[in-house]
Design a protein around this motif. Structure first.
Motif, mmCIF file in Angstrom:
data_model
loop_
_atom_site.group_PDB
_atom_site.id
_atom_site.type_symbol
_atom_site.label_atom_id
_atom_site.label_comp_id
_atom_site.label_asym_id
_atom_site.label_seq_id
_atom_site.Cartn_x
_atom_site.Cartn_y
_atom_site.Cartn_z
ATOM 1 N N MET A 236 0.872 -1.126 -0.093
ATOM 2 C CA MET A 236 0.010 -0.018 -0.202
ATOM 3 C C MET A 236 1.000 1.285 -0.115
ATOM 4 O O MET A 236 0.456 2.296 -0.765
ATOM 5 N N THR A 237 1.954 1.523 0.811
ATOM 6 C CA THR A 237 2.800 2.660 0.941
ATOM 7 C C THR A 237 3.839 2.641 -0.254
ATOM 8 O O THR A 237 3.951 3.556 -0.494
ATOM 9 N N LYS A 238 3.806 1.598 -0.922
ATOM 10 C CA LYS A 238 4.610 1.749 -2.166
ATOM 11 C C LYS A 238 3.778 2.090 -3.368
ATOM 12 O O LYS A 238 4.360 2.586 -4.387
ATOM 13 N N ALA A 239 2.559 1.852 -3.375
ATOM 14 C CA ALA A 239 1.783 2.465 -4.559
ATOM 15 C C ALA A 239 2.000 3.687 -5.012
ATOM 16 O O ALA A 239 2.186 4.061 -6.325
ATOM 17 N N PRO A 240 1.949 4.540 -4.115
ATOM 18 C CA PRO A 240 2.093 6.167 -4.612
ATOM 19 C C PRO A 240 3.726 6.210 -4.972
ATOM 20 O O PRO A 240 3.616 7.412 -5.788
ATOM 21 N N LEU A 241 4.549 5.483 -5.066
ATOM 22 C CA LEU A 241 5.646 5.633 -5.401
ATOM 23 C C LEU A 241 6.013 4.843 -6.639
ATOM 24 O O LEU A 241 7.287 4.750 -7.256
ATOM 25 N N LEU A 242 5.188 4.350 -7.321
ATOM 26 C CA LEU A 242 5.411 3.350 -8.609
ATOM 27 C C LEU A 242 6.150 4.121 -9.682
ATOM 28 O O LEU A 242 7.086 3.642 -10.288
ATOM 29 N N TYR A 244 7.980 6.828 -9.634
ATOM 30 C CA TYR A 244 9.059 7.233 -9.088
ATOM 31 C C TYR A 244 10.187 5.901 -9.132
ATOM 32 O O TYR A 244 11.279 6.110 -9.650
ATOM 33 N N LEU A 245 9.717 5.101 -8.663
ATOM 34 C CA LEU A 245 10.376 3.640 -8.532
ATOM 35 C C LEU A 245 10.810 3.147 -10.079
ATOM 36 O O LEU A 245 12.048 2.679 -10.205
ATOM 37 N N ALA A 246 10.094 3.247 -10.872
ATOM 38 C CA ALA A 246 10.118 2.790 -12.188
ATOM 39 C C ALA A 246 11.270 3.769 -13.020
ATOM 40 O O ALA A 246 12.322 2.984 -13.458
ATOM 41 N N ASN A 247 11.160 5.119 -12.797
ATOM 42 C CA ASN A 247 12.445 5.901 -13.074
ATOM 43 C C ASN A 247 13.812 5.633 -12.400
ATOM 44 O O ASN A 247 14.681 5.763 -13.201
ATOM 45 N N ALA A 248 13.645 5.297 -11.330
ATOM 46 C CA ALA A 248 14.836 5.084 -10.561
ATOM 47 C C ALA A 248 15.521 3.859 -10.812
ATOM 48 O O ALA A 248 16.418 3.375 -10.229
ATOM 49 N N GLY A 249 14.581 2.821 -11.197
ATOM 50 C CA GLY A 249 15.081 1.605 -11.263
ATOM 51 C C GLY A 249 14.954 0.715 -10.111
ATOM 52 O O GLY A 249 15.805 -0.257 -10.003
ATOM 53 N N CYS A 250 14.186 1.068 -9.246
ATOM 54 C CA CYS A 250 13.913 0.226 -7.961
ATOM 55 C C CYS A 250 12.561 -0.484 -8.081
ATOM 56 O O CYS A 250 12.191 -1.023 -6.884
ATOM 57 N N LEU A 251 11.930 -0.554 -9.163
ATOM 58 C CA LEU A 251 10.765 -1.195 -9.024
ATOM 59 C C LEU A 251 10.662 -2.847 -9.286
ATOM 60 O O LEU A 251 11.474 -3.053 -10.352
ATOM 61 N N ARG A 252 10.264 -3.627 -8.268
ATOM 62 C CA ARG A 252 10.456 -4.980 -8.141
ATOM 63 C C ARG A 252 9.416 -5.621 -7.106
ATOM 64 O O ARG A 252 9.131 -4.574 -6.184
ATOM 65 N N PRO A 253 9.125 -6.886 -7.265
ATOM 66 C CA PRO A 253 8.091 -7.280 -6.522
ATOM 67 C C PRO A 253 8.578 -7.520 -4.938
ATOM 68 O O PRO A 253 9.707 -7.658 -5.001
ATOM 69 N N MET A 254 7.757 -7.116 -4.151
ATOM 70 C CA MET A 254 7.891 -7.165 -2.657
ATOM 71 C C MET A 254 7.677 -8.719 -2.183
ATOM 72 O O MET A 254 6.299 -8.747 -2.285
ATOM 73 N N ARG A 255 8.402 -9.435 -1.923
ATOM 74 C CA ARG A 255 8.010 -10.829 -1.636
ATOM 75 C C ARG A 255 7.775 -11.062 0.072
ATOM 76 O O ARG A 255 7.550 -12.019 0.692
ATOM 77 N N SER A 256 8.772 -10.236 0.744
ATOM 78 C CA SER A 256 8.759 -10.309 2.069
ATOM 79 C C SER A 256 8.733 -8.862 2.897
ATOM 80 O O SER A 256 9.414 -7.916 2.059
ATOM 81 N N ILE A 257 8.453 -8.686 4.170
ATOM 82 C CA ILE A 257 8.424 -7.372 4.642
ATOM 83 C C ILE A 257 9.819 -6.953 4.860
ATOM 84 O O ILE A 257 10.185 -5.769 5.031
ATOM 85 N N ARG A 258 10.676 -7.880 4.980
ATOM 86 C CA ARG A 258 12.128 -7.593 4.989
ATOM 87 C C ARG A 258 12.725 -6.990 3.803
ATOM 88 O O ARG A 258 13.742 -6.290 3.710
ATOM 89 N N HIS A 265 16.554 1.757 0.974
ATOM 90 C CA HIS A 265 18.108 1.895 0.674
ATOM 91 C C HIS A 265 18.376 2.339 -0.782
ATOM 92 O O HIS A 265 18.965 3.261 -0.852
ATOM 93 N N ASP A 266 17.574 1.704 -1.682
ATOM 94 C CA ASP A 266 17.682 1.855 -3.015
ATOM 95 C C ASP A 266 17.237 3.444 -3.319
ATOM 96 O O ASP A 266 17.745 4.358 -4.269
ATOM 97 N N ILE A 267 16.138 3.767 -2.674
ATOM 98 C CA ILE A 267 15.302 4.860 -3.040
ATOM 99 C C ILE A 267 16.413 6.325 -2.799
ATOM 100 O O ILE A 267 16.688 7.158 -3.288
ATOM 101 N N VAL A 268 17.009 6.072 -1.512
ATOM 102 C CA VAL A 268 17.826 7.110 -0.675
ATOM 103 C C VAL A 268 19.116 6.844 -1.707
ATOM 104 O O VAL A 268 19.556 8.142 -1.993
ATOM 105 N N MET A 269 19.645 5.834 -2.279
ATOM 106 C CA MET A 269 20.775 6.206 -2.881
ATOM 107 C C MET A 269 20.507 6.561 -4.206
ATOM 108 O O MET A 269 21.397 7.547 -4.757
#
Length: 439
Positions: A236-242, A244-258, A265-269
């Motif tokens: 749910m919290t990732k949805a508003p960032l989709l 941004y994540l695509a442009n940043a190359g950070c968009l990928r499935p979340m399989r675990s809360i970990r 980390h990837d977003i900050v970097m």
């Protein structure tokens, strides 16, 4: 040029090292170490133990923090005092004037900087730069750079921002060059960069934190991702960032809360480092001017306080210690009057500290020298307090206001007999000075 609250231009020069060929620079020990270790023989275990002891001794010497003033004086020793580069500056457009000067075909960072200010009406201020105008120009330039859109974040901990116009016009390179020039030519340090940027300058590695994100809207979204406690919350919290994540190359499935920690980390970097790689590279190229970046990388502990903000409260005693006091011969009538005014001067500094704090002390220092802080390379010549006598050739009567000559870092005090009058006239001079002594 001398007058109430103004400064003259009859002296001063850039601080230089003594040029003694018998004195090694801060990096010669390092070169000697490399030469020595390369020449050490391979041999018996006794020889090996001796070799290791010698190497350990050399390494311990290299690890000693070299005073940054010593490093900067070494760099400044290469500056030619016989050749000049001219900068024509208007205080309302410092950056534009700096860019014109740095981009001039004849500009050479190894030549002395000669600054000529103009007032708002376009009239040239009197005088030629012999130190004070240069220090004031570099102070104003560092303040302008800190406020520029090329940097973002907290006031005293800024990261590089992505400014496409600045990148197109190669302003990041000019900013790096300006900082290097300021340090070596007697100006102030930048001391507004974040530890993240400084670490990148030193060795290319950095560990940015969430607080380094200057975009408040993005920061709030990323915080919600970091605070997720279930996989459902994370999605749910990732949805508003989709996007941004695509442009940043950070968009990928979340399989675990970990997976959230790696995502944050990837977003900050990306936001703090990868996104501004182009500007950072040009910034570094500019900092190579006069060999400054090389020295930063060899002596990071020496340079860190110049680039990263460290609280340092200017005190009345520190300002007093900066100035040497020139008194008339002991026993003369002049000497007695001057010694009385010395007490006024010191009381004025302490009152300034108690009433307004470091800001007013910085104004006083700027009034006398053109610099609101002691430059990392130090003052040359040493700032002085002198006194205005009635019989001085330049004055038909004793002036009521203090006079400043920032070229020779000198402040001249009138011989008032009342502290209240001394304080009132000094306050007036600080508030109404224009030109090289203006804070």
């Amino acid at each position: 040029m001398q007058g109430s609250g103004t400064s003259g231009h009859d002296g001063g020069s850039l601080a230089r090292s003594d040029g003694n060929p018998g004195t090694s620079g801060p990096d010669e020990d390092y070169s000697s170490y490399l030469t020595l270790t390369a020449a050490l023989p391979d041999g018996s275990s006794d020889d090996e133990e001796l070799n290791q002891a010698i190497i350990a001794s050399m390494e311990s010497q290299i690890a000693v923090k070299v005073p940054v003033q010593e490093i900067l004086l070494e760099l400044s020793s290469k500056i030619s005092t016989k050749q000049q580069c001219k900068f024509n500056i208007n205080r309302s457009a410092v950056w534009e004037g700096a860019v014109r000067g740095f981009q001039r075909v004849s500009y050479n960072p190894n030549f002395m900087i000669c600054v000529k200010f103009s007032d708002d009406m376009g009239r040239n201020e009197e005088g030629i730069d012999l130190g004070g105008p240069r220090r004031e120009f570099l102070r104003l330039l560092m303040e302008t750079i800190a406020r520029s859109p090329m940097f973002e974040g907290k006031e005293n901990s800024k990261n590089l921002a992505l400014d496409s116009a600045a990148l197109r016009e190669d302003r990041y390179y000019i900013v790096g060059k300006a900082i290097a020039v300021s340090l070596v030519h007697g100006g102030p340090p930048p001391n507004f960069l974040s530890p993240t940027v400084f670490s990148l300058l030193v060795d290319g590695s950095a560990k940015p934190v969430l607080a380094d994100i200057a975009d408040m809207e993005l920061l709030e979204k990323v915080k919600k991702v970091a605070e997720s406690t279930t996989l459902e919350d994370l999605e749910m919290t990732k949805a508003p960032l989709l996007d941004y994540l695509a442009n940043a190359g950070c968009l990928r499935p979340m399989r675990s809360i970990r997976d959230k920690d790696l995502l944050v980390h990837d977003i900050v970097m990306f936001q703090v480092i990868h996104r501004v790689q182009g500007p950072f590279q040009r910034f570094c190229e500019g900092l190579k001017t006069l060999g400054v970046l090389e020295k930063i990388r060899r002596h990071p502990d020496s340079f860190r306080p110049l680039f990263c903000y460290e609280p340092s409260t200017l005190t009345a005693d520190q300002v007093d210690d900066v100035f040497s006091i020139w008194l008339s011969p002991e026993g003369s009538n002049k000497r007695a009057a001057e010694e009385r005014v010395v007490t006024f001067w010191r009381d004025y500094l302490h009152d300034a500290e108690e009433e307004e704090g470091p800001s007013k002390l910085q104004k006083i220092l700027s009034f006398a020298t053109g610099a609101s802080v002691v430059p990392p390379i130090g003052f040359s010549p040493t700032p002085s307090v002198q006194f205005i006598q009635k019989e001085d050739d330049d004055f038909s009567c004793t002036p009521m206001f203090p006079l400043a000559n920032t070229c020779i870092n000198c402040i001249k005090l009138p011989l008032h007999v009342s502290y209240q009058e001394f304080k009132e006239k000094f306050d007036f001079a600080l508030g109404n000075s224009y030109g090289f002594g203006r804070a």
